[in-house]
Design an enzyme around this catalytic site. Structure first.
Site, PDB file in Angstrom:
ATOM      1  CG  ASP A  34      -2.055   0.998   1.059  1.00 32.03           C
ATOM      2  OD1 ASP A  34      -3.206   0.566   0.885  1.00 32.03           O
ATOM      3  OD2 ASP A  34      -1.791   2.221   1.088  1.00 32.03           O
ATOM      4  CD  GLN A  97     -14.942   0.046  -2.416  1.00 33.20           C
ATOM      5  OE1 GLN A  97     -16.060  -0.195  -1.969  1.00 33.20           O
ATOM      6  NE2 GLN A  97     -14.441  -0.566  -3.477  1.00 33.20           N
ATOM      7  CG  HIS A 103      -8.765  -2.820  -2.534  1.00 33.11           C
ATOM      8  ND1 HIS A 103      -9.720  -2.081  -3.180  1.00 33.11           N
ATOM      9  CD2 HIS A 103      -8.457  -2.147  -1.401  1.00 33.11           C
ATOM     10  CE1 HIS A 103      -9.974  -0.985  -2.487  1.00 33.11           C
ATOM     11  NE2 HIS A 103      -9.231  -1.001  -1.390  1.00 33.11           N
ATOM     12  CG  HIS A 105      -6.946  -2.708   3.022  1.00 33.90           C
ATOM     13  ND1 HIS A 105      -6.243  -1.532   2.831  1.00 33.90           N
ATOM     14  CD2 HIS A 105      -8.154  -2.504   2.431  1.00 33.90           C
ATOM     15  CE1 HIS A 105      -6.997  -0.665   2.176  1.00 33.90           C
ATOM     16  NE2 HIS A 105      -8.160  -1.221   1.919  1.00 33.90           N
TER      17      HIS A 105
END
Ligand code: AMP
Length: 119
Positions: A34, A97, A103, A105
Site C-alpha cells: 500500500d 472505500q 481489494h 487489505h
C-alpha cells in the site's frame, strides 16, 4: 466522477502503466505494498478482474473470492505475520472505500483493538 468504463487505478497498476511494489502475481490477482501504509505491514490483494465493491460480486466470482482468501493466508505467511494480521475489505464510500475495484487489505505488525491498530 469517474466513468463506468474508466480504468481504475488498480487496473492501471495491473497493466503496468502505474508503478507499484508488487510482492506477488498469479493468473487471478496481484499483491502490492500500500502506498500509504496504515500499519507496519500493509499490503493489498487485488483481483485482476474488476469487481467494484464486494457487494457487486456474485456466484460467478466464488472461486476468485476463495482464491483471494487463500492467497491472504499465503501472503501473511510469506510476510511473517501469519499469527496476527487483520484482513479488511472496505465496501462503499461511507465505509472508507476510495478505490472502486475490490481489494483486500492485510494489516499487521502491531497490536489491534476493536477499532484498529493501537501500537
Ligand atoms: P480503500 O480505501 O479500501 O479503497 O483502499 C484503497 C487503498 O489503495 C488505500 O489504502 C490507498 O493507500 C491505496 N492506494 C491508492 N493508490 C495506490 C497506489 N498507486 N499504489 C498502492 N496503493 C495505493
Amino acid at each position: 466522477m469517474a466513468e463506468e468504463n474508466d480504468l481504475s487505478i488498480f487496473e492501471r497498476i495491473i497493466a503496468g502503466d502505474i508503478p507499484s511494489e508488487k510482492i506477488h502475481e498469479d493468473e487471478l490477482a496481484i499483491v502490492i505494498q500500500d502506498i500509504n501504509p496504515q500499519a507496519p505491514t500493509h499490503v493489498l490483494l487485488i483481483p485482476k478482474l474488476k469487481i467494484p465493491r464486494l457487494v457487486d460480486a456474485d456466484v460467478s466470482h466464488q472461486a476468485l473470492l476463495g482464491h483471494l482468501l487463500l492467497l491472504a493466508g499465503k501472503v501473511a505467511r510469506q510476510l511473517g505475520c501469519a499469527d496476527a494480521f487483520r484482513l479488511v475489505i472496505n465496501n462503499g464510500a461511507d465505509a472508507g472505500q476510495t478505490v472502486f475495484h475490490l481489494h483486500l487489505h492485510i494489516l499487521a505488525g502491531g497490536r489491534f483493538s476493536e477499532g484498529g491498530l493501537v501500537n
